[in-house]
Design a protein around this motif. Structure first.
Motif, PDB file in Angstrom:
ATOM      1  N   HIS A  95       0.842  -1.196   0.000  1.00  0.00           N
ATOM      2  CA  HIS A  95       0.000   0.000   0.000  1.00  0.00           C
ATOM      3  C   HIS A  95       0.883   1.253   0.000  1.00  0.00           C
ATOM      4  N   GLU A 167      -3.713   1.883  -7.395  1.00  0.00           N
ATOM      5  CA  GLU A 167      -4.107   2.983  -6.528  1.00  0.00           C
ATOM      6  C   GLU A 167      -3.206   4.191  -6.780  1.00  0.00           C
ATOM      7  N   GLY A 173      -7.378   9.119  -0.512  1.00  0.00           N
ATOM      8  CA  GLY A 173      -7.780   9.978   0.599  1.00  0.00           C
ATOM      9  C   GLY A 173      -7.870  11.450   0.249  1.00  0.00           C
ATOM     10  N   SER A 213     -10.138   7.206  -3.478  1.00  0.00           N
ATOM     11  CA  SER A 213     -11.357   8.020  -3.384  1.00  0.00           C
ATOM     12  C   SER A 213     -12.558   7.411  -4.108  1.00  0.00           C
TER      13      SER A 213
HETATM   14  P1  PGA Z   1      -9.428   6.065  -0.074  1.00  0.00           P
HETATM   15  O1  PGA Z   1      -8.259   5.010   0.212  1.00  0.00           O
HETATM   16  O2  PGA Z   1     -10.597   5.287  -0.603  1.00  0.00           O
HETATM   17  O3  PGA Z   1      -9.712   6.696   1.258  1.00  0.00           O
HETATM   18  O4  PGA Z   1      -8.905   7.038  -1.071  1.00  0.00           O
HETATM   19  C1  PGA Z   1      -8.037   3.939  -0.662  1.00  0.00           C
HETATM   20  C2  PGA Z   1      -6.893   3.100  -0.191  1.00  0.00           C
HETATM   21  O5  PGA Z   1      -5.938   3.644   0.363  1.00  0.00           O
HETATM   22  O6  PGA Z   1      -6.900   1.871  -0.356  1.00  0.00           O
END
Ligand code: PGA
Length: 253
Positions: A95, A167, A173, A213
């Motif tokens: 991650h 991602e 976020g 997000s």
């Molecule tokens: P988010 O995070 O949906 O809050 O953007 C996704 C993630 O980090 O897996």
């Protein structure tokens, strides 16, 4: 046809009471057909036993990290053997928060992925570019390097137990989601990489999920993309929006 996959990454959120409430009011009320969608949620390690004992049977449990080392004198770590011993099927590795705040390099992520798969855990392997990479036209190079480091460690067969999570770091976020087209472009690139580097079976069978997000508002448009096989959800996985996101994946299968 690939079965969709929706992961809820709860990160370092929730007290015991908040996790209990999330399970009781959201997760245990999810209605979906496991033949169409696989759902897994990743609480903090301490909450795992309670979650395992109280979660509906259709939802799987994941952890958010495992150690680079096996069981032994490694203070503060939790190893793959211990996660497997607990009956936890999934781990999220690589991650961007692990890469960014805890110094996990491509090499470390590759080695952790190998260790987890060698111990019969399934892996959500995360890749993604930073904003500066995208703006300088380096997106695919960055992702290719991340994937190459995983490939270096794995056998061809082990890819059957990997879900690749794309991602983009700038979307995590931030409320700034990749557009469906931006996501599809990278997912198609990853699928092409799977074909050329791993083989036709991996190309056809590996789920490539999107994270960054994801909300109940954008999930339906994203899931329509050909190479998008589900989501890894952060913030929206902590609330009832997760129900709609699972429903969006479910309705398009
Ligand atoms: P988010 O995070 O949906 O809050 O953007 C996704 C993630 O980090 O897996």
């Amino acid at each position: 046809m690939r079965r969709y996959f929706v992961g809820g990454n709860w990160k370092c959120n929730n007290t015991i009471a908040q996790t209990q409430s999330l399970i009781n009011t959201v997760i245990n009320r999810l209605v979906f057909d496991v033949a169409k969608v696989e759902v897994a949620v990743a609480p903090i390690f301490l909450h795992v036993p309670w979650v395992q004992a109280n979660i509906q049977k259709n939802v799987q449990v994941a952890v958010q990290n495992t150690s680079l080392t096996k069981m032994g004198a490694y203070t503060g770590e939790i190893s793959v053997e211990q996660v497997k011993d607990f009956g936890i099927p999934w781990v999220i590795l690589g991650h961007s928060e692990r890469r960014q705040y805890y110094g996990e390099t491509n090499e470390i992520v590759g080695k952790k992925t190998r260790l987890a798969l060698d111990h019969q855990l399934k892996v959500m392997a995360c890749v993604g570019e930073k904003l500066a990479d995208r703006e300088s036209g380096q997106t695919t190079q960055v992702i290719q390097a991340q994937l190459d480091s995983i490939k270096k460690e794995l056998t061809t067969e082990q890819w059957a137990n990997v879900v690749v999570a794309y991602e983009p770091v700038w979307a995590i976020g931030t409320g700034r989601t990749a557009s469906p087209e931006q996501a599809q472009d990278v997912h198609a690139f990853i699928r092409g990489w799977l074909k050329s580097q791993i083989g036709a079976q991996a190309e056809q069978q590996t789920r490539i999920i999107y994270g960054g997000s994801v909300t109940e508002k954008n999930a339906l448009d994203l899931i329509k993309q050909k190479d998008l096989d589900g989501f890894l959800v952060g913030g929206a996985a902590l609330k009832s929006a997760f129900t709609d996101i699972v429903a969006a994946a479910h309705s398009s299968r």
